[in-house]
Enzyme design. Structure first.
Site, mmCIF file in Angstrom:
data_model
loop_
_atom_site.group_PDB
_atom_site.id
_atom_site.type_symbol
_atom_site.label_atom_id
_atom_site.label_comp_id
_atom_site.label_asym_id
_atom_site.label_seq_id
_atom_site.Cartn_x
_atom_site.Cartn_y
_atom_site.Cartn_z
ATOM 1 N N LYS A 140 0.835 -1.220 0.000
ATOM 2 C CA LYS A 140 0.000 0.000 0.000
ATOM 3 C C LYS A 140 0.863 1.261 0.000
ATOM 4 C CE LYS A 140 -3.972 -1.994 2.440
ATOM 5 N NZ LYS A 140 -3.386 -3.267 2.954
HETATM 6 P P1 BMP Z 1 -8.390 -11.158 7.066
HETATM 7 O O1 BMP Z 1 -9.147 -12.011 6.035
HETATM 8 O O2 BMP Z 1 -7.624 -11.977 8.043
HETATM 9 O O3 BMP Z 1 -9.256 -10.115 7.719
HETATM 10 O O4 BMP Z 1 -7.240 -10.358 6.262
HETATM 11 C C1 BMP Z 1 -7.529 -9.364 5.304
HETATM 12 C C2 BMP Z 1 -6.280 -8.969 4.563
HETATM 13 O O5 BMP Z 1 -6.597 -7.996 3.572
HETATM 14 C C3 BMP Z 1 -5.191 -8.349 5.423
HETATM 15 O O6 BMP Z 1 -3.940 -8.742 4.890
HETATM 16 C C4 BMP Z 1 -5.378 -6.850 5.230
HETATM 17 O O7 BMP Z 1 -4.152 -6.142 5.347
HETATM 18 C C5 BMP Z 1 -5.913 -6.764 3.829
HETATM 19 N N1 BMP Z 1 -6.859 -5.654 3.559
HETATM 20 C C6 BMP Z 1 -8.064 -5.525 4.212
HETATM 21 O O8 BMP Z 1 -8.427 -6.346 5.061
HETATM 22 N N2 BMP Z 1 -8.906 -4.491 3.892
HETATM 23 C C7 BMP Z 1 -8.586 -3.540 2.963
HETATM 24 O O9 BMP Z 1 -9.377 -2.666 2.710
HETATM 25 C C8 BMP Z 1 -7.360 -3.667 2.289
HETATM 26 C C9 BMP Z 1 -6.513 -4.725 2.589
HETATM 27 O O10 BMP Z 1 -5.364 -4.855 1.935
#
Ligand code: BMP
Length: 264
Positions: A94
């Site tokens: 990002k």
């Molecule tokens: P999880 O499914 O465990 O919540 O992880 C989501 C992943 O997506 C994380 O790596 C987070 O950094 C990324 N992410 C997010 O959750 N929301 C966004 O808007 C952008 C992301 O990159």
């Protein structure tokens, strides 16, 4: 807008960035629109997870700066796994700074991201100079890399969603550089037209959220209703007792939603 019903492959010909076109074709060939967010904290765990889910995924999403013992060898080993199992590597750094700074962040530092990642991403906040900087870094690496612009986020209260005009402005910035930018991090599909790929985080069977503002939608909702192209799943897979089996379940759910969408 109604969800895009064309197949990934039918859209690939209109995609100017070679990584974006490759991703669309790879998804149809491998029959998966799943990206695993490999948010583990050691290189050994990361490589073990990548090997376990590799057969089921189109994209492995990394946060290299959360891996405590990252070295150039970690990147080399990930690349070998990506080539063996035919998935792409997406470093979710990002970028969010001025062009001159992102040249150094994308090309240098500990992680030398553009030397191994297929996909990188950027916030639109700094304006188009960030894309110019990423272009410089990619060109000096001499590899094919595709960029995703963050048009929306999954977290509660995020300003991309809360501020009217933010998402259209991010999309407008992205579509001026189609040879570099092939799509978006977004909560829906169709942004930028059918030549753009939407990848959606915040995906979990059963929905819900976490204690820190994450908001989840199901694979069916994300791909079927919202028309996004790729589901990004982290804890739903890497925290499961059997990550490979969980990846298979998410893969099947994401794929079924895509096939239904293509039937119109
Ligand atoms: P999880 O499914 O465990 O919540 O992880 C989501 C992943 O997506 C994380 O790596 C987070 O950094 C990324 N992410 C997010 O959750 N929301 C966004 O808007 C952008 C992301 O990159």
């Amino acid at each position: 807008a109604a969800p895009v019903t064309k197949t990934y492959t039918a859209r690939a010909a209109g995609v100017k960035n070679s990584v974006g076109a490759r991703l669309l074709r790879l998804m149809d060939t491998k029959r998966t629109n799943l990206s695993v967010a490999a948010d583990v904290t050691t290189a050994a765990e990361l490589l073990r997870l990548a090997a376990a889910v590799g057969p089921h995924i189109a994209v492995l999403k990394t946060h290299a700066d959360t891996v405590s013992d990252w070295t150039d060898d970690t990147a080399t080993a990930l690349r070998l796994l990506a080539d063996e199992h035919d998935f792409l590597l997406f470093e979710d750094r990002k970028f969010a700074d001025i062009g001159n700074t992102v040249v150094a962040q994308a090309g240098g530092g500990l992680h030398k991201i553009v030397n191994w990642a297929d996909i990188i991403n950027a916030h639109a906040v700094p304006g188009p100079g960030i894309l110019s900087g990423l272009r410089v870094a990619v060109e000096s690496a001499g590899r094919s890399v595709g960029v995703l612009v963050l048009a929306q986020m999954s977290s509660a209260g995020n300003l991309a969603t809360a501020l009217p005009g933010y998402t259209p402005a991010a999309v407008a910035m992205a579509v001026t550089e189609p040879d570099l930018v092939f799509g978006f991090i977004a909560m829906e599909g169709g942004l930028g037209g059918e030549a753009c790929v939407s990848m959606t985080p915040g995906v979990k069977m059963g929905g819900g959220g976490d204690a820190l503002g994450q908001q989840y939608a199901t694979p069916d909702r994300v791909v079927g209703t919202a028309g996004s192209d790729v589901i990004i799943v982290g804890r739903g897979i890497y925290k499961a007792d059997d990550p490979a089996a969980a990846a298979k379940e998410y893969r099947e759910a994401g794929w079924a939603a895509y096939e239904r969408r293509c039937r119109g």
